[in-house]
Design a protein around this motif. Sequence first.
Motif, PDB file in Angstrom:
ATOM      1  N   LEU A 219     -45.807   3.117  -9.807  1.00 40.33           N
ATOM      2  CA  LEU A 219     -47.212   2.490  -9.977  1.00 40.33           C
ATOM      3  C   LEU A 219     -48.451   2.835 -10.953  1.00 40.33           C
ATOM      4  N   ILE A 220     -48.804   3.994 -11.195  1.00 39.44           N
ATOM      5  CA  ILE A 220     -49.685   4.715 -11.457  1.00 39.44           C
ATOM      6  C   ILE A 220     -48.997   4.230 -13.264  1.00 39.44           C
ATOM      7  N   ASP A 221     -47.951   4.426 -13.236  1.00 35.48           N
ATOM      8  CA  ASP A 221     -47.007   3.844 -14.645  1.00 35.48           C
ATOM      9  C   ASP A 221     -46.874   3.340 -14.705  1.00 35.48           C
ATOM     10  N   GLU A 222     -47.138   1.829 -14.046  1.00 41.32           N
ATOM     11  CA  GLU A 222     -46.168   0.954 -14.721  1.00 41.32           C
ATOM     12  C   GLU A 222     -45.168   1.010 -14.965  1.00 41.32           C
ATOM     13  N   ASP A 223     -43.926   1.678 -14.425  1.00 46.43           N
ATOM     14  CA  ASP A 223     -43.100   1.946 -14.830  1.00 46.43           C
ATOM     15  C   ASP A 223     -42.033   0.962 -13.649  1.00 46.43           C
ATOM     16  N   PHE A 224     -41.205   0.175 -14.058  1.00 46.41           N
ATOM     17  CA  PHE A 224     -40.937  -0.006 -13.290  1.00 46.41           C
ATOM     18  C   PHE A 224     -38.506  -0.745 -13.401  1.00 46.41           C
ATOM     19  N   SER A 225     -38.502   0.705 -13.927  1.00 45.19           N
ATOM     20  CA  SER A 225     -37.698   0.544 -14.222  1.00 45.19           C
ATOM     21  C   SER A 225     -36.817   0.814 -12.571  1.00 45.19           C
ATOM     22  N   ALA A 226     -35.837   0.220 -12.475  1.00 48.67           N
ATOM     23  CA  ALA A 226     -35.185  -0.141 -11.122  1.00 48.67           C
ATOM     24  C   ALA A 226     -34.529   1.383 -10.867  1.00 48.67           C
ATOM     25  N   HIS A 227     -35.343   1.522  -9.862  1.00 51.12           N
ATOM     26  CA  HIS A 227     -34.313   2.831  -8.356  1.00 51.12           C
ATOM     27  C   HIS A 227     -33.651   1.434  -6.982  1.00 51.12           C
ATOM     28  N   PHE A 228     -34.192   0.654  -7.266  1.00 47.36           N
ATOM     29  CA  PHE A 228     -33.823  -0.191  -6.110  1.00 47.36           C
ATOM     30  C   PHE A 228     -34.692  -1.528  -6.626  1.00 47.36           C
ATOM     31  N   ASP A 273     -38.152  -2.746 -10.706  1.00 46.76           N
ATOM     32  CA  ASP A 273     -37.899  -2.084  -9.438  1.00 46.76           C
ATOM     33  C   ASP A 273     -38.693  -2.471  -8.023  1.00 46.76           C
ATOM     34  N   PHE A 274     -37.911  -2.555  -7.284  1.00 46.11           N
ATOM     35  CA  PHE A 274     -38.854  -3.378  -6.271  1.00 46.11           C
ATOM     36  C   PHE A 274     -40.890  -2.995  -6.217  1.00 46.11           C
ATOM     37  N   TYR A 278     -46.193  -5.518  -7.070  1.00 46.33           N
ATOM     38  CA  TYR A 278     -47.091  -5.395  -7.677  1.00 46.33           C
ATOM     39  C   TYR A 278     -47.872  -6.500  -8.909  1.00 46.33           C
ATOM     40  N   LYS A 279     -47.000  -6.584  -9.710  1.00 43.95           N
ATOM     41  CA  LYS A 279     -48.177  -7.641 -10.912  1.00 43.95           C
ATOM     42  C   LYS A 279     -48.172  -8.620 -10.306  1.00 43.95           C
ATOM     43  N   LEU A 280     -47.197  -8.960  -8.755  1.00 47.55           N
ATOM     44  CA  LEU A 280     -47.935 -10.764  -8.249  1.00 47.55           C
ATOM     45  C   LEU A 280     -48.897 -10.536  -7.820  1.00 47.55           C
ATOM     46  N   PHE A 281     -49.881  -9.635  -7.526  1.00 49.91           N
ATOM     47  CA  PHE A 281     -50.832  -9.412  -6.554  1.00 49.91           C
ATOM     48  C   PHE A 281     -52.250  -8.897  -8.123  1.00 49.91           C
TER      49      PHE A 281
END
Length: 282
Positions: A219-228, A273-274, A278-281
Motif C-alpha cells: 500500500l505504501i509503494d502502491e505496488d499492485f503486482s499480484a500475490h492474490f 493484487d486485491f 485501495y484505489k477505489l477509495f
Amino acid sequence: MAIGFIGLGNLGSAIVKRLLDQKEEVKIYNRTKSKVEHMGLDIANSPKELVEECDTVFMCLFESAAVENIFEMQNGILSADLKGKTIIDLTTNHYEKVLTFHEKIEKKGGNYLESPIFGSVPPALQGALTIVTSGKESTFELCKPFLQKIGKEIFYLKEKGKASKMKLINNLCLGSFMATIAECTALGEACDINKSELLKILGVGGGQSLVLKGKTQKLIDEDFSAHFSNSAIYKDLHTLQDLAYSMNQPLYTAAIPKELFGKMKKEGKGEEDFCSIYKLFK
C-alpha cells in the motif's frame, strides 16, 4: 520419484520453488508450455503423462472448472491408471464440485486430498502457508509429509467438502479486512495523515492483522503486482454467497466487499493484487 505439479500461476510457481528449496525433484505440466520453459524443469506433455510418471501430483488452479478440464481433457488425469496415485488439490474449489472430484479419482482407484491453501506468494516461498484438508484419513496421513514442506499450520477436517467451505469462510474475513484497511488508508490520507505513519499506527491498533501486515508495504509503494488477485477474491466471495444461499443463511458483511472486488475486475484490474481495491477509495 519426482513430485508432479499442475498449475504454475503466481502461487503455484512459488510453491514449486519451495519444494525445490526442500530438495524435492519436481516435474510439471502447464497448459501453455512456453510460460514455464524458463523454470528449467522437466515438463510433461499432458496430465496423463505426469500422473503416470509421478505417484503424487499437486494441482494449484484458479477454479473448479480448470480442475475439471485437467481431469476430463484428452490425455487428462482420468485417462491415466490412477491405482496407487495421489492427487493433492490446492485449488479453492466450489464446495459441491469438489465432492465430484473425490468421487471421480476414487472410482479410478486413486486417492484425492482436498487441500485449499490460506496464504499468498510470500508465505508460500517460506513454507508458511496454512492448509486445511478433507478426505480419507489414510490419504491425509500419506500426504502430510508433503504438506509440511509447504505449510506451517495444517488442519484436518475429515468430511469431504468441509475444507473447501472453510476456505470460503476464511476469505470472507480476508476480503472484508482488506476492504476496511483500504478505506481507512484512503480516509487517513484525505485527513492529511502520512500514509506510512497511518499504516504503522493501524498496525498496532485496531487494524492489527495478518492482512495489514502483509499489505502495508504494498500500500505504501502502491505496488499492485499480484500475490492474490482481485479476480480470485471476487470468485471466492461469489462462491461463498452460493454456499450461504444453499443453506438459506443470510450474509451481511460479504456483499459489499464482493461487489467492490467485482468493480475492480470490471475496470480491467482483475489481475492486480486485491489490495489495489485501495484505489477505489482513494
